[in-house]
Design a protein around this motif. Structure first.
Motif, PDB file in Angstrom:
ATOM      1  N   SER A 185      -9.810  10.179  -9.263  1.00 41.74           N
ATOM      2  CA  SER A 185     -10.597   9.102  -9.871  1.00 41.74           C
ATOM      3  C   SER A 185     -12.088   9.414  -9.841  1.00 41.74           C
ATOM      4  CB  SER A 185     -10.284   7.758  -9.206  1.00 41.74           C
ATOM      5  OG  SER A 185     -10.940   7.660  -7.969  1.00 41.74           O
ATOM      6  N   MET A 245      -9.451   4.605  -6.093  1.00 44.45           N
ATOM      7  CA  MET A 245      -8.816   4.486  -4.781  1.00 44.45           C
ATOM      8  C   MET A 245      -9.868   4.630  -3.694  1.00 44.45           C
ATOM      9  SD  MET A 245      -7.179   8.231  -4.829  1.00 44.45           S
ATOM     10  CE  MET A 245      -7.729   8.459  -6.523  1.00 44.45           C
ATOM     11  N   PHE A 280       0.547   4.316  -2.683  1.00 40.73           N
ATOM     12  CA  PHE A 280      -0.012   5.616  -2.298  1.00 40.73           C
ATOM     13  C   PHE A 280       1.010   6.618  -1.766  1.00 40.73           C
ATOM     14  CE2 PHE A 280      -3.481   2.490  -1.721  1.00 40.73           C
ATOM     15  CZ  PHE A 280      -4.319   2.972  -2.715  1.00 40.73           C
ATOM     16  N   PRO A 315     -14.135   2.998  -5.515  1.00 35.78           N
ATOM     17  CA  PRO A 315     -13.870   2.787  -4.093  1.00 35.78           C
ATOM     18  C   PRO A 315     -13.744   4.080  -3.294  1.00 35.78           C
ATOM     19  CG  PRO A 315     -11.849   2.528  -5.358  1.00 35.78           C
ATOM     20  CD  PRO A 315     -12.927   2.835  -6.342  1.00 35.78           C
ATOM     21  N   LEU A 362      -0.792   9.757  -2.949  1.00 30.28           N
ATOM     22  CA  LEU A 362      -1.762  10.562  -2.187  1.00 30.28           C
ATOM     23  C   LEU A 362      -1.085  11.495  -1.187  1.00 30.28           C
ATOM     24  CD1 LEU A 362      -4.616   8.048  -1.247  1.00 30.28           C
ATOM     25  CD2 LEU A 362      -4.651   9.842  -2.983  1.00 30.28           C
ATOM     26  N   SER A 413       0.828  -1.221   0.000  1.00 31.11           N
ATOM     27  CA  SER A 413       0.000   0.000   0.000  1.00 31.11           C
ATOM     28  C   SER A 413       0.858   1.266   0.000  1.00 31.11           C
ATOM     29  CB  SER A 413      -0.939   0.015   1.207  1.00 31.11           C
ATOM     30  OG  SER A 413      -1.878  -1.029   1.114  1.00 31.11           O
ATOM     31  N   GLU A 466      -4.015  -6.466   1.527  1.00 30.00           N
ATOM     32  CA  GLU A 466      -4.591  -5.838   0.350  1.00 30.00           C
ATOM     33  C   GLU A 466      -4.157  -4.379   0.224  1.00 30.00           C
ATOM     34  OE1 GLU A 466      -9.036  -4.245   0.656  1.00 30.00           O
ATOM     35  OE2 GLU A 466      -8.813  -6.276   1.432  1.00 30.00           O
ATOM     36  N   ILE A 467      -4.146  -3.919  -0.988  1.00 30.05           N
ATOM     37  CA  ILE A 467      -3.695  -2.556  -1.238  1.00 30.05           C
ATOM     38  C   ILE A 467      -4.839  -1.593  -0.972  1.00 30.05           C
ATOM     39  CG2 ILE A 467      -2.943  -0.985  -3.063  1.00 30.05           C
ATOM     40  CD1 ILE A 467      -1.236  -3.258  -4.127  1.00 30.05           C
ATOM     41  N   SER A 468      -4.630  -0.700  -0.044  1.00 28.73           N
ATOM     42  CA  SER A 468      -5.686   0.197   0.398  1.00 28.73           C
ATOM     43  C   SER A 468      -5.057   1.412   1.057  1.00 28.73           C
ATOM     44  CB  SER A 468      -6.570  -0.537   1.416  1.00 28.73           C
ATOM     45  OG  SER A 468      -7.214   0.389   2.259  1.00 28.73           O
ATOM     46  N   PRO A 469      -5.648   2.598   0.855  1.00 28.96           N
ATOM     47  CA  PRO A 469      -5.125   3.780   1.559  1.00 28.96           C
ATOM     48  C   PRO A 469      -5.718   3.941   2.959  1.00 28.96           C
ATOM     49  CG  PRO A 469      -6.831   4.440   0.050  1.00 28.96           C
ATOM     50  CD  PRO A 469      -6.748   2.925  -0.045  1.00 28.96           C
TER      51      PRO A 469
END
Lengths: 342, 342
Positions: free
Chosen positions: A157, B1, A93, A332, A102, A89, B12-15
């Motif tokens: 996005s 995102m 990001f 998302p 981000l 992650s 898992e890839i997540s901010p």
């Protein structure tokens, strides 16, 4: 009693959540320092030690070691021996080379002005039901540019999704008004999707310089006009096919939103449409987490702003003379589109 | 995102983690407001609505509704219809009626001075490997009393465990020195366990007033003597059977700790002992979470303080002339006792 912040909290009695919240701003401080010093980019694909990262970021080795260890504890980095690496992650990001970077949001989200607004006297805005917020900050204060710049990375996005949504409509919009445009990304994505569309962007002058720069980078500057001023006061003309209202209603109370929506409605073309972007909590106001929590953000930062439920938004629409609303989540992202029915 | 803070982040890839950290100080602000307004006590066993809680805490209903919803999102409250209730953990740690109440820690942990120290320029202390911290704050500044008062609730059970440990020793200590006594709880628990022990407490004068008050409340004031001043400068005499050093070494670098330990060693009776209380990270410096994360706290708040590993502490002991150390964790607290061998 335990102070171990890693304990499972579900069901069992533990002060872990409380300690996590009390110490919450330490996390913000660490992630802010790491982003500002660009530690994640320095670690990149090949990793680094406290010594090599200190050298790459011009920081002390001691400071870098302690910061990186803290980021390992927090789940942002890995550590093998004395070598730090990115988590999947963080790579996506927080490495500046990543298209989904981000990090720039930190400039605004954790600006000293924001920290003071929240932390100096939180009882006061709960007691009063709101705060003066940044309303006393003049329109040309650099904080607004930091805001616009920082928020751009968060909404990229969503802006694309909005434009894709409009592209499915039978008629292409030509005259487009982007209210409180900020970084300008929503209007710019519409301009990219519709080569004949002309965008009028309303916001403070200093912020619109950023929007203009973004419009130039996107190759739509020739169809991009800025209109500096307050959305409540400026004369933006009429006959708009599409009015965009991204992340703006939540700054105000319902009456003020109705006033603005009336002004918007009066400036639409015969087939004109309005799309707002908002965080919409469920009617229980405690789910989903981000939209529900956003209400507290508005309590601390505005006099009477709020995160509005679908029922609230429908009431605003009705009072402003619209037929109603429909909404569409933008997963998302935690945002939703709100379509105002004529 | 995604910006949904409730997503599972493992693997898992997540901010989600990033957003949680960036927005970290909002959590601190909310819990601070709730503690200051004593919302948890007002909810108590019978629960309440935004309206009833607003009335009980003299806050606006709007502010109370938004705060309580945020606390539901954060897991501190439950909500059924429009009625808020305490979670089991909030009942134990945040209702002022509870003996395990921890709310008073917020006064120091989230004091505006602390927020500024961490958030105004976090890159600076990483770059410099430390900060001036509160060292520029004079000894009679009220922040130290807030510190001592706030920390008392956190260490109460550790202080009891320390005294219970000493009670298992073959010889009862008579002359006891409590260095940087603060709230005084460590020395006071020893005084309670040993009715013939006399305690000398060293700290700033303003703080020792709190320690004295706590000693009076514990019924040991007649054997409790205060000695205001810096532990590095004050002449505390000699022939101590027990020297307590609770949560003090981590404020200084190793050399300074050695200097202090030498002074302590010279003031021991022939059979005298020294017990420190510290957060001890493992040698990897990234576990267990709280002791490892505490190093960052010292980076932001002190010039050269740190959370020391067992190896560091053994080195200090050896350099100060001690034979070595042994340690004992104090679960469920993240603290450990450190015994210095003669």
């Amino acid at each position: 009693m335990s102070l171990n912040a890693d304990e499972t909290v579900s069901g069992e009695i533990s002060p872990a959540l409380l300690v996590d919240a009390m110490f919450g701003f330490r996390k913000t401080a660490a992630i802010k320092a790491a982003i500002e010093l660009d530690v994640f980019t320095a670690i990149g694909g090949s990793g680094g030690t406290a010594a090599s990262l200190a050298s790459a970021t011009k920081a002390s080795e001691r400071g870098m070691r302690i910061l990186c260890d803290y980021l390992v504890v927090g789940g942002f980095l890995t550590k093998t021996g004395d070598r730090y690496g990115l988590t999947p992650s963080s790579r996506v990001f927080l490495d500046r080379q990543s298209p989904a970077y981000l990090g720039s949001a930190i400039d605004f989200v954790a600006a000293p002005e924001m920290a003071r607004l929240f932390l100096d006297d939180p009882s006061a805005y709960v007691r009063n039901g709101g705060s003066v917020g940044l309303a006393n900050v003049s329109a040309d204060n650099p904080v607004w540019v930091r805001f616009a710049r920082g928020m751009g990375s968060f909404v990229a996005s969503s802006a694309e999704s909005l434009a894709a949504e409009v592209a499915r409509w039978p008629t292409a919009p030509k005259r487009v008004l982007d209210i409180a445009a900020g970084h300008g990304l929503f209007g710019i994505e519409v301009a990219k999707a519709f080569p004949k569309a002309e965008i009028v962007a309303v916001d403070w002058r200093s912020v619109l310089e950023l929007a203009e720069a973004n419009a130039r980078n996107a190759g739509v500057a020739d169809r991009y006009r800025i209109l500096p001023g307050s959305a409540f006061e400026v004369d933006w003309g009429s006959d708009y096919d599409l009015v965009l209202l991204p992340n703006f209603l939540h700054h105000f109370d319902i009456d003020t939103c109705v006033t603005l929506l009336q002004k918007i409605r009066a400036s639409l073309s015969e087939t004109g449409n309005v799309i707002a972007v908002e965080f919409i909590p469920n009617e229980d106001r405690v789910s989903p987490p981000f939209p529900a929590a956003f209400s507290f953000e508005m309590l601390a930062c505005t006099p009477r702003g709020d995160a509005y439920t679908e029922k609230d938004l429908a009431e605003m629409a009705r009072r402003a003379g619209f037929g109603g609303i429909s909404t569409r989540p933008l997963p998302p992202s935690p945002s939703s589109l709100i379509f105002f029915k004529r």
